[in-house]
Write a protein that holds these residues in place. Structure first.
Motif, PDB file in Angstrom:
ATOM      1  N   GLY A  98      -7.001   2.560   2.922  1.00  0.00           N
ATOM      2  CA  GLY A  98      -6.753   3.731   3.757  1.00  0.00           C
ATOM      3  C   GLY A  98      -5.619   4.599   3.247  1.00  0.00           C
ATOM      4  O   GLY A  98      -5.178   5.526   3.927  1.00  0.00           O
ATOM      5  N   LEU A  99      -5.164   4.322   2.055  1.00  0.00           N
ATOM      6  CA  LEU A  99      -4.001   5.024   1.510  1.00  0.00           C
ATOM      7  C   LEU A  99      -4.280   6.502   1.282  1.00  0.00           C
ATOM      8  O   LEU A  99      -3.427   7.349   1.573  1.00  0.00           O
ATOM      9  N   GLU A 100      -5.465   6.840   0.811  1.00  0.00           N
ATOM     10  CA  GLU A 100      -5.761   8.249   0.541  1.00  0.00           C
ATOM     11  C   GLU A 100      -5.675   9.088   1.812  1.00  0.00           C
ATOM     12  O   GLU A 100      -5.187  10.216   1.773  1.00  0.00           O
ATOM     13  N   GLU A 101      -6.112   8.543   2.949  1.00  0.00           N
ATOM     14  CA  GLU A 101      -5.986   9.268   4.219  1.00  0.00           C
ATOM     15  C   GLU A 101      -4.523   9.381   4.633  1.00  0.00           C
ATOM     16  O   GLU A 101      -4.090  10.393   5.177  1.00  0.00           O
ATOM     17  N   ALA A 102      -3.745   8.329   4.366  1.00  0.00           N
ATOM     18  CA  ALA A 102      -2.328   8.327   4.737  1.00  0.00           C
ATOM     19  C   ALA A 102      -1.542   9.384   3.978  1.00  0.00           C
ATOM     20  O   ALA A 102      -0.541   9.896   4.491  1.00  0.00           O
ATOM     21  N   PHE A 103      -1.982   9.731   2.771  1.00  0.00           N
ATOM     22  CA  PHE A 103      -1.261  10.735   1.990  1.00  0.00           C
ATOM     23  C   PHE A 103      -1.094  12.046   2.749  1.00  0.00           C
ATOM     24  O   PHE A 103      -0.105  12.743   2.573  1.00  0.00           O
ATOM     25  N   GLY A 104      -2.025  12.377   3.611  1.00  0.00           N
ATOM     26  CA  GLY A 104      -1.952  13.642   4.335  1.00  0.00           C
ATOM     27  C   GLY A 104      -1.171  13.588   5.631  1.00  0.00           C
ATOM     28  O   GLY A 104      -0.804  14.633   6.173  1.00  0.00           O
ATOM     29  N   THR A 105      -0.893  12.379   6.148  1.00  0.00           N
ATOM     30  CA  THR A 105      -0.305  12.277   7.485  1.00  0.00           C
ATOM     31  C   THR A 105       0.981  11.462   7.562  1.00  0.00           C
ATOM     32  O   THR A 105       1.702  11.559   8.553  1.00  0.00           O
ATOM     33  N   ALA A 106       1.253  10.653   6.561  1.00  0.00           N
ATOM     34  CA  ALA A 106       2.403   9.742   6.607  1.00  0.00           C
ATOM     35  C   ALA A 106       3.356  10.047   5.465  1.00  0.00           C
ATOM     36  O   ALA A 106       3.025  10.772   4.530  1.00  0.00           O
ATOM     37  N   ILE A 107       4.540   9.487   5.544  1.00  0.00           N
ATOM     38  CA  ILE A 107       5.433   9.438   4.392  1.00  0.00           C
ATOM     39  C   ILE A 107       4.989   8.202   3.620  1.00  0.00           C
ATOM     40  O   ILE A 107       4.992   7.091   4.166  1.00  0.00           O
ATOM     41  N   CYS A 108       4.565   8.392   2.384  1.00  0.00           N
ATOM     42  CA  CYS A 108       4.029   7.292   1.582  1.00  0.00           C
ATOM     43  C   CYS A 108       4.920   7.007   0.384  1.00  0.00           C
ATOM     44  O   CYS A 108       5.298   7.933  -0.346  1.00  0.00           O
ATOM     45  N   LEU A 109       5.247   5.750   0.200  1.00  0.00           N
ATOM     46  CA  LEU A 109       6.010   5.276  -0.951  1.00  0.00           C
ATOM     47  C   LEU A 109       5.076   4.365  -1.735  1.00  0.00           C
ATOM     48  O   LEU A 109       4.569   3.384  -1.188  1.00  0.00           O
ATOM     49  N   VAL A 110       4.834   4.680  -2.999  1.00  0.00           N
ATOM     50  CA  VAL A 110       3.848   3.941  -3.783  1.00  0.00           C
ATOM     51  C   VAL A 110       4.495   3.387  -5.045  1.00  0.00           C
ATOM     52  O   VAL A 110       4.916   4.146  -5.928  1.00  0.00           O
ATOM     53  N   GLU A 111       4.586   2.056  -5.111  1.00  0.00           N
ATOM     54  CA  GLU A 111       5.040   1.392  -6.323  1.00  0.00           C
ATOM     55  C   GLU A 111       3.829   1.149  -7.216  1.00  0.00           C
ATOM     56  O   GLU A 111       2.747   0.899  -6.742  1.00  0.00           O
ATOM     57  N   TRP A 112       4.029   1.237  -8.532  1.00  0.00           N
ATOM     58  CA  TRP A 112       2.971   1.107  -9.538  1.00  0.00           C
ATOM     59  C   TRP A 112       1.905   2.187  -9.321  1.00  0.00           C
ATOM     60  O   TRP A 112       0.717   1.926  -9.241  1.00  0.00           O
ATOM     61  N   PRO A 113       2.329   3.462  -9.232  1.00  0.00           N
ATOM     62  CA  PRO A 113       1.400   4.549  -8.911  1.00  0.00           C
ATOM     63  C   PRO A 113       0.369   4.844  -9.988  1.00  0.00           C
ATOM     64  O   PRO A 113      -0.636   5.498  -9.698  1.00  0.00           O
ATOM     65  N   GLU A 114       0.582   4.360 -11.204  1.00  0.00           N
ATOM     66  CA  GLU A 114      -0.424   4.602 -12.244  1.00  0.00           C
ATOM     67  C   GLU A 114      -1.770   3.986 -11.861  1.00  0.00           C
ATOM     68  O   GLU A 114      -2.819   4.424 -12.331  1.00  0.00           O
ATOM     69  N   ARG A 115      -1.754   3.023 -10.938  1.00  0.00           N
ATOM     70  CA  ARG A 115      -3.000   2.401 -10.494  1.00  0.00           C
ATOM     71  C   ARG A 115      -3.785   3.295  -9.520  1.00  0.00           C
ATOM     72  O   ARG A 115      -4.908   2.993  -9.167  1.00  0.00           O
ATOM     73  N   LEU A 116      -3.173   4.396  -9.102  1.00  0.00           N
ATOM     74  CA  LEU A 116      -3.883   5.358  -8.249  1.00  0.00           C
ATOM     75  C   LEU A 116      -4.919   6.152  -9.030  1.00  0.00           C
ATOM     76  O   LEU A 116      -5.873   6.666  -8.453  1.00  0.00           O
ATOM     77  N   GLY A 117      -4.707   6.298 -10.322  1.00  0.00           N
ATOM     78  CA  GLY A 117      -5.599   7.129 -11.119  1.00  0.00           C
ATOM     79  C   GLY A 117      -5.606   8.554 -10.594  1.00  0.00           C
ATOM     80  O   GLY A 117      -4.564   9.113 -10.247  1.00  0.00           O
ATOM     81  N   ALA A 118      -6.792   9.122 -10.473  1.00  0.00           N
ATOM     82  CA  ALA A 118      -6.944  10.514 -10.027  1.00  0.00           C
ATOM     83  C   ALA A 118      -6.613  10.699  -8.551  1.00  0.00           C
ATOM     84  O   ALA A 118      -6.501  11.834  -8.082  1.00  0.00           O
TER      85      ALA A 118
END
Length: 160
Positions: A98-118
């Motif tokens: 559910g992280l992609e939805e959270a990007f628009g509504t929450a403060i998100c802290l992402v460790e190892w963000p290269e795994r997000l890709g596009a």
């Protein structure tokens, strides 16, 4: 896309990292994403814990999301998501989190963000931490290529 802008700071101690986290927390709002980069032991989790603590009204235990992948918190300005994607096998697994939805509504802290890709938000603030010679000190480089980070971080070096 424009070239990234940035700010580099010397953090001589864990307390200086905590102070940076408090200064960043004061500038964050729902919909902001911080991509926390750096090698193992660079201080990503330390910075995330200090930042989350600064965003909470009531202090609470902030465990590492290494095995759960995501931990959520109720911050004073809205939800906070802390993700550690080190163990993420494939970017397709992001939908389950559910992280992609959270990007628009929450403060998100992402460790190892290269795994997000596009899936990495274009307007994210990237915080790259790197150890320096004496072991306790870190270098923090904050960079962005979109969004209003330049204005929001303009006086970051001057804040106490």
């Amino acid at each position: 896309m424009t070239a990234p802008d940035g700010v580099t700071l010397h953090l001589p101690s864990p307390e200086a990292t905590d102070a940076l986290a408090r200064r960043l927390a004061a500038r964050l709002r729902p919909g902001d994403t911080l991509l926390l980069e750096g090698p193992v032991g660079a201080g990503k989790s330390h910075l995330a814990r200090a930042l989350i603590t600064a965003l909470l009204d009531v202090p609470e235990d902030i465990p590492s999301p290494t095995y759960t992948l995501v931990q959520t918190y109720a911050g004073r300005s809205g939800p906070i998501w802390h993700a550690d994607l080190y163990r993420l096998g494939d970017p397709d697994e992001l939908a389950e989190l559910g992280l992609e939805e959270a990007f628009g509504t929450a403060i998100c802290l992402v460790e190892w963000p290269e795994r997000l890709g596009a899936a990495a938000p274009a307007a994210a603030l990237t915080v790259t931490l790197a150890p320096v010679e004496d072991g306790a000190a870190r270098r923090a480089t904050l960079s962005w290529s979109a969004g209003d980070w330049a204005a929001r971080l303009e006086d970051l070096r001057d804040d106490a």
